[in-house]
Design a protein around this motif. Sequence first.
Motif, PDB file in Angstrom:
ATOM      1  N   LEU A 139       0.836  -1.192   0.000  1.00 48.90           N
ATOM      2  CA  LEU A 139       0.000   0.000   0.000  1.00 48.90           C
ATOM      3  C   LEU A 139       0.877   1.251   0.000  1.00 48.90           C
ATOM      4  CD1 LEU A 139      -2.568  -1.007   2.759  1.00 48.90           C
ATOM      5  CD2 LEU A 139      -3.068  -0.800   0.309  1.00 48.90           C
ATOM      6  N   PRO A 140       0.391   2.341  -0.629  1.00 51.54           N
ATOM      7  CA  PRO A 140       1.091   3.625  -0.511  1.00 51.54           C
ATOM      8  C   PRO A 140       0.785   4.263   0.845  1.00 51.54           C
ATOM      9  CG  PRO A 140      -0.890   3.915  -1.788  1.00 51.54           C
ATOM     10  CD  PRO A 140      -0.807   2.439  -1.482  1.00 51.54           C
ATOM     11  N   ALA A 141       1.538   5.262   1.223  1.00 51.80           N
ATOM     12  CA  ALA A 141       1.316   5.931   2.505  1.00 51.80           C
ATOM     13  C   ALA A 141      -0.092   6.486   2.613  1.00 51.80           C
ATOM     14  CB  ALA A 141       2.346   7.047   2.690  1.00 51.80           C
ATOM     15  N   ASN A 162       2.562  12.628   9.070  1.00 56.39           N
ATOM     16  CA  ASN A 162       2.727  11.697  10.186  1.00 56.39           C
ATOM     17  C   ASN A 162       2.874  10.254   9.714  1.00 56.39           C
ATOM     18  OD1 ASN A 162       2.517  13.709  12.171  1.00 56.39           O
ATOM     19  ND2 ASN A 162       0.295  13.580  12.191  1.00 56.39           N
ATOM     20  N   VAL A 163       1.998   9.830   8.809  1.00 56.48           N
ATOM     21  CA  VAL A 163       2.024   8.434   8.370  1.00 56.48           C
ATOM     22  C   VAL A 163       3.313   8.134   7.607  1.00 56.48           C
ATOM     23  CG1 VAL A 163       0.928   6.743   6.850  1.00 56.48           C
ATOM     24  CG2 VAL A 163      -0.477   8.160   8.358  1.00 56.48           C
ATOM     25  N   ASN A 183       4.422   5.282 -10.129  1.00 59.43           N
ATOM     26  CA  ASN A 183       4.536   6.702 -10.497  1.00 59.43           C
ATOM     27  C   ASN A 183       5.398   7.458  -9.493  1.00 59.43           C
ATOM     28  OD1 ASN A 183       2.847   6.423 -12.794  1.00 59.43           O
ATOM     29  ND2 ASN A 183       1.041   6.556 -11.478  1.00 59.43           N
ATOM     30  N   GLY A 184       6.474   6.813  -9.041  1.00 57.47           N
ATOM     31  CA  GLY A 184       7.408   7.429  -8.114  1.00 57.47           C
ATOM     32  C   GLY A 184       7.029   7.304  -6.658  1.00 57.47           C
ATOM     33  N   GLU A 185       5.773   6.909  -6.358  1.00 59.41           N
ATOM     34  CA  GLU A 185       5.312   6.806  -4.972  1.00 59.41           C
ATOM     35  C   GLU A 185       5.672   5.439  -4.394  1.00 59.41           C
ATOM     36  OE1 GLU A 185       1.239   7.665  -2.378  1.00 59.41           O
ATOM     37  OE2 GLU A 185       1.110   7.303  -4.535  1.00 59.41           O
TER      38      GLU A 185
END
Length: 369
Positions: A139-141, A162-163, A183-185
Amino acid sequence: MAIHELSRAEARRIAVRAQLLDGARPAGLLAVIRHLTVLQVQTTATIAPSADLVAWSRLGSAYDPAELDDARAGGALVELRGMIRPSEDVALYRADMARWESAQRGDLPGWRVSQRDWVRANDACRRDILERLLRSGPLPARGFPDTCEVPWRSSGWNNDRNVTLLLEFMEQRGEVAVAGRSNGERLWDLASRIYPDDPAVPADEAARRRNELRLRSLGIARARGPECPVEPQDVGDVGETAVVEGVRGTWRVDPSLLDRPFAGRVALLSPFDRLIYDRKRMTELFEFDYQLEMYKPAARRRWGYYALPILFGDRLVGKLDATADRSGGVLRVHAVHEDVTFTDAMIDAVLREIEDLASWLGLDLDMER
């Protein structure tokens, strides 16, 4: 043991050879990364992402960026703290991960104590992240709700992050890892799903081994330097002592790189290339004036938004100001800044390297006048 006395040229040649930027190109991508130990993840693609530029500058147009993606997907490489590393090197960080929480207060600098206390204060959010990853990772942030009870104190840069910060601290604890990027994330998952299950190398031995690998990749470095939590620039007491003519203080040098013939070439370097990443070392050994100017207002830039330092043999001789215009299908060269007067041979060699860069990018070359 005698102290090695080096000229600046000798020191530069050691550094260039150690970074695989001399005349003998390496055999393949994994060999490059295992020798360099790290490729920094920097997704700015004014020309190409830094990791790809670093690989291309060593391997030439034979390098395909898909190789890097495949090596990461196949587990040969991992991303740890913003650096792509050989997966087997994770074992050299496991001891530090294990003691991130348990180290005694007196063993930690103040900023590390603050980080640890902040993670403890937000343990419920940490456990929620682990549970969500167990069920649904990667999962992404932005895929996690911010349930932190204590927000991170920030002067502005990390407001409302924070996350993301908690995930980065959990990465340092060895709980989560970067599974890939979209996409860079960064996409996060449980570290047990990403890292190889190699036993931890004891902390003191691991620190020494990291220093040995770093010195092998740098060739010559200071024994002590400013604290760099992600990837230090100093190497402790490994290698042998050296002094460099005209430069104050002592250095540590990899003795296997001494007294070897040198054949140089032209290379266009990423602003994040490890040959020049330590700007103080760059200035001391190469006497080169350079800053990355992407964060400066346009009117204050001397060399361009994302200028590439130009290596010629054992000297840094100028900067390439260029932009990859993918919609237009061209590599636009705005300027070639000469720090020294280029000879005809230098002009031809630099132009060939620029042409190779355009070819590798699949773009036509537009040399602006």
